[in-house]
Design an enzyme around this catalytic site. Sequence first.
Site, PDB file in Angstrom:
ATOM      1  N   HIS A 204      -4.030  -2.818  -8.192  1.00 35.86           N
ATOM      2  CA  HIS A 204      -5.247  -3.519  -7.782  1.00 35.86           C
ATOM      3  C   HIS A 204      -6.392  -2.562  -7.474  1.00 35.86           C
ATOM      4  O   HIS A 204      -7.498  -2.719  -7.973  1.00 35.86           O
ATOM      5  CB  HIS A 204      -4.958  -4.395  -6.566  1.00 35.86           C
ATOM      6  CG  HIS A 204      -6.082  -5.277  -6.164  1.00 35.86           C
ATOM      7  ND1 HIS A 204      -7.043  -4.877  -5.258  1.00 35.86           N
ATOM      8  CD2 HIS A 204      -6.425  -6.527  -6.545  1.00 35.86           C
ATOM      9  CE1 HIS A 204      -7.916  -5.851  -5.093  1.00 35.86           C
ATOM     10  NE2 HIS A 204      -7.571  -6.861  -5.857  1.00 35.86           N
ATOM     11  N   HIS A 205      -6.146  -1.587  -6.613  1.00 36.24           N
ATOM     12  CA  HIS A 205      -7.156  -0.557  -6.371  1.00 36.24           C
ATOM     13  C   HIS A 205      -6.487   0.706  -5.836  1.00 36.24           C
ATOM     14  O   HIS A 205      -5.336   0.678  -5.379  1.00 36.24           O
ATOM     15  CB  HIS A 205      -8.282  -1.042  -5.438  1.00 36.24           C
ATOM     16  CG  HIS A 205      -7.890  -1.220  -4.003  1.00 36.24           C
ATOM     17  ND1 HIS A 205      -7.574  -2.427  -3.446  1.00 36.24           N
ATOM     18  CD2 HIS A 205      -7.783  -0.321  -2.987  1.00 36.24           C
ATOM     19  CE1 HIS A 205      -7.284  -2.291  -2.173  1.00 36.24           C
ATOM     20  NE2 HIS A 205      -7.410  -1.018  -1.863  1.00 36.24           N
TER      21      HIS A 205
ATOM     22  N   HIS B 207     -13.556  -5.333   7.492  1.00 31.71           N
ATOM     23  CA  HIS B 207     -12.202  -5.866   7.482  1.00 31.71           C
ATOM     24  C   HIS B 207     -12.239  -7.356   7.121  1.00 31.71           C
ATOM     25  O   HIS B 207     -13.153  -7.812   6.446  1.00 31.71           O
ATOM     26  CB  HIS B 207     -11.519  -5.597   8.816  1.00 31.71           C
ATOM     27  CG  HIS B 207     -11.129  -4.149   8.993  1.00 31.71           C
ATOM     28  ND1 HIS B 207     -10.657  -3.625  10.173  1.00 31.71           N
ATOM     29  CD2 HIS B 207     -11.146  -3.101   8.116  1.00 31.71           C
ATOM     30  CE1 HIS B 207     -10.395  -2.328  10.023  1.00 31.71           C
ATOM     31  NE2 HIS B 207     -10.694  -1.994   8.778  1.00 31.71           N
TER      32      HIS B 207
ATOM     33  N   HIS C 171     -17.726  -1.302   3.401  1.00 30.59           N
ATOM     34  CA  HIS C 171     -16.423  -1.509   4.039  1.00 30.59           C
ATOM     35  C   HIS C 171     -16.548  -2.405   5.272  1.00 30.59           C
ATOM     36  O   HIS C 171     -17.358  -2.147   6.162  1.00 30.59           O
ATOM     37  CB  HIS C 171     -15.814  -0.172   4.455  1.00 30.59           C
ATOM     38  CG  HIS C 171     -14.458  -0.293   5.081  1.00 30.59           C
ATOM     39  ND1 HIS C 171     -13.319  -0.530   4.361  1.00 30.59           N
ATOM     40  CD2 HIS C 171     -14.072  -0.223   6.380  1.00 30.59           C
ATOM     41  CE1 HIS C 171     -12.273  -0.586   5.166  1.00 30.59           C
ATOM     42  NE2 HIS C 171     -12.707  -0.414   6.400  1.00 30.59           N
TER      43      HIS C 171
ATOM     44  N   HIS D  47      -2.890   0.361  -4.026  1.00 25.14           N
ATOM     45  CA  HIS D  47      -2.623  -1.018  -3.624  1.00 25.14           C
ATOM     46  C   HIS D  47      -2.009  -1.751  -4.811  1.00 25.14           C
ATOM     47  O   HIS D  47      -2.654  -1.941  -5.845  1.00 25.14           O
ATOM     48  CB  HIS D  47      -3.925  -1.705  -3.191  1.00 25.14           C
ATOM     49  CG  HIS D  47      -3.766  -3.172  -2.909  1.00 25.14           C
ATOM     50  ND1 HIS D  47      -4.824  -4.052  -2.926  1.00 25.14           N
ATOM     51  CD2 HIS D  47      -2.677  -3.922  -2.619  1.00 25.14           C
ATOM     52  CE1 HIS D  47      -4.396  -5.272  -2.659  1.00 25.14           C
ATOM     53  NE2 HIS D  47      -3.099  -5.218  -2.484  1.00 25.14           N
TER      54      HIS D  47
ATOM     55  N   TYR E 215       0.866  -1.171   0.000  1.00 28.59           N
ATOM     56  CA  TYR E 215       0.000   0.000   0.000  1.00 28.59           C
ATOM     57  C   TYR E 215       0.910   1.230   0.000  1.00 28.59           C
ATOM     58  O   TYR E 215       1.656   1.458   0.951  1.00 28.59           O
ATOM     59  CB  TYR E 215      -0.928   0.007   1.221  1.00 28.59           C
ATOM     60  CG  TYR E 215      -2.078  -0.959   1.107  1.00 28.59           C
ATOM     61  CD1 TYR E 215      -3.314  -0.523   0.628  1.00 28.59           C
ATOM     62  CD2 TYR E 215      -1.938  -2.294   1.476  1.00 28.59           C
ATOM     63  CE1 TYR E 215      -4.385  -1.412   0.516  1.00 28.59           C
ATOM     64  CE2 TYR E 215      -2.996  -3.183   1.356  1.00 28.59           C
ATOM     65  CZ  TYR E 215      -4.215  -2.733   0.884  1.00 28.59           C
ATOM     66  OH  TYR E 215      -5.261  -3.609   0.764  1.00 28.59           O
TER      67      TYR E 215
ATOM     68  N   MET F  68     -15.078  -3.645  11.216  1.00 25.37           N
ATOM     69  CA  MET F  68     -15.909  -2.488  10.916  1.00 25.37           C
ATOM     70  C   MET F  68     -17.161  -2.953  10.176  1.00 25.37           C
ATOM     71  O   MET F  68     -17.180  -4.043   9.621  1.00 25.37           O
ATOM     72  CB  MET F  68     -15.147  -1.475  10.047  1.00 25.37           C
ATOM     73  CG  MET F  68     -13.991  -0.788  10.740  1.00 25.37           C
ATOM     74  SD  MET F  68     -13.243   0.478   9.666  1.00 25.37           S
ATOM     75  CE  MET F  68     -12.045   1.190  10.807  1.00 25.37           C
TER      76      MET F  68
END
Length: 632
Positions: A272-273, A424, A422, A343, A240, A497
């Site tokens: 990737h993003h 985890h 979102h 990422h 990242y 989360m």
Amino acid sequence: MRICSKNLRLQNVTIVYFTALAALMVILVASYQAPSDAIEVSGLGSNPSGPAPQLPMPFRVPLDPHGDLQLAWNLSYADQEVYMELRVADLKHGVVLGMSDRGELTNADLVVLWDSGANSYFGDAWSDNEGHVSLDSQQDYELIEAKHKADGFYLLFKRPFNTCDPRDYPIEEGTVHIIYGFLDKPLASLDQLNLSRIHTGVQRVLMLRPDTPSPTLPPDVQTLDVVAPDVVIPDQETTYWCFIQALPENMPKNHIVMYESAITPGNEAIVHHMEVFECSPDVRDVPQYSGSCDDKMKPGKLNFCRHVLAAWAMGAEAFYYPADAGMPIGGPGSSRFLRLEVHYHNPLLISGRRDSSGIRLHHSRSLRRYDAGIMELGLVYTPIMAIPPGQHTFYLNGYCTSKCTQTAFPPGGIYVFASQLHTHLAGRGVRTVLVRGGKELEVIQEDQHFSTHYQTIRVLKKMANILPGDALITKCTYNTEDRSTPTVGGFGIMEEMCVNYIHYYPRNKLELCKSHVEPEYLQEYFSFMNRFHRNDRCVCGEVGVTEQYSQLQWDAFAGDVLDSLYNTAPISMHCNQSSARLFPGEWDKQPVPVVTSVLEKPRYPCERGGGGGGGGGGGGAHPTSRPLAPGA
């Protein structure tokens, strides 16, 4: 007599020999015959006998790290069908494409192209719980075209969204886990194939996209590239990378009207993003930084850059704002500093690759009628909410109550046009539903195959109007079968989360509408469970809730009681303004919103007896002849 008997025995032996030889030949020939349900693909080096329809393929994604395998697709909502085009740069003896719940090689829905050494075949198949592959008795993938081109071998085929075949994967809203594999030797029979013994991989996409046209961009639109500064991608699987970029001095207020990815050519399979965050206006100066987001020596002020402006994930198209709204950037009350986060997924550990990828913002000084805003729904980031260990499925609900929307929303309400889900690592699904008068009215966003490794802003197929007095319930699904201790809420990747960042207009002061169970009732739960398990020394209230959760004796009963508590106990509402202050009012010990009527899941044509299942048949409408771009 003896000679006659001897000749008879020789004759019998000869007959038995040739009979056995003939049987062996039948077995050998049968093993190389075309499977009864598969399609023989003839003349792979030439065009098919009949012309294939010229279909646009507006959506595409590289599947493997080299970019040798690419999937493109289009949608026909009228016929509830998806058209797929698979390009293989170097076809050897076949290829496998499939879908499964979370990218597993087992219990997967597959389409396979393979050769027996003499002929090539195409068929709908499936894998069992050990990865063994078999042809499906119901062939739902219809081959349209197979041919070589200058840049590789192309397969064009289609299938319904839902076939009602228990062996097939229903294509729904949300993440689809695509699995792929390469065959490097012939197969006498597809039954010889086991996915665990070939080179495979997984990619995630949003397969179902809105089919609404893109709004026209204003004539004075300008671009701002927020890109990595010629980074050398680390030769490790996951990185990242963070970069701080400053806006021009005294930049007046603009509206972002569209954004898109700007990928360095050749790096399409590694990037990737990406996300662009706006830093807090309260932080005057953010130091320059270009390095790992996980570096403990990075400037602490980067943690104040959390307001999402743009998000892109592999396979995503350009993101358009509605025609009468734009995301504000620049001007009084905004920050000059943006944080780019990229990422890189580099499983081949490629070294020395340079990258300047990022997101291109299209902005205009011609302000639209409304400012767009982003609001957080779901659960507050707190260890008060937790998931027991060893759970196959555990649900947590976050509430935005009718009292909060009644207090904060304008009379006409707000219009939600996109959202970003979102969780985890333990998250498996997220669903936000609109409740009006106790009845579920519509699903705002849902993804029951959610992955924390694939997070992008998703455009709604239809804008949702949320009125004052409406409630929004965000339900997250978790799996903790691989964990022996409870998972509490928080910012850490091993914590959890449950969030839906909704994109809406007109922007108002409500920035966060989230909840958690009332702490007083949680302490009663700890006290009860300790008494139930005959724990004489209860530390309830003496230590933090994280420690109290960890000291519990976890069994099925403890999990069931906690689930009941979360669904019935009063909640603490965080009805927060953009200043982080609560709106005036009483927000503790609020009742859980009551739902008296739930939505029924829409039925597919095959479930209505409309003939959606089963392959074959050339009728019906083709996909739209224009690219499908997100819009609202």
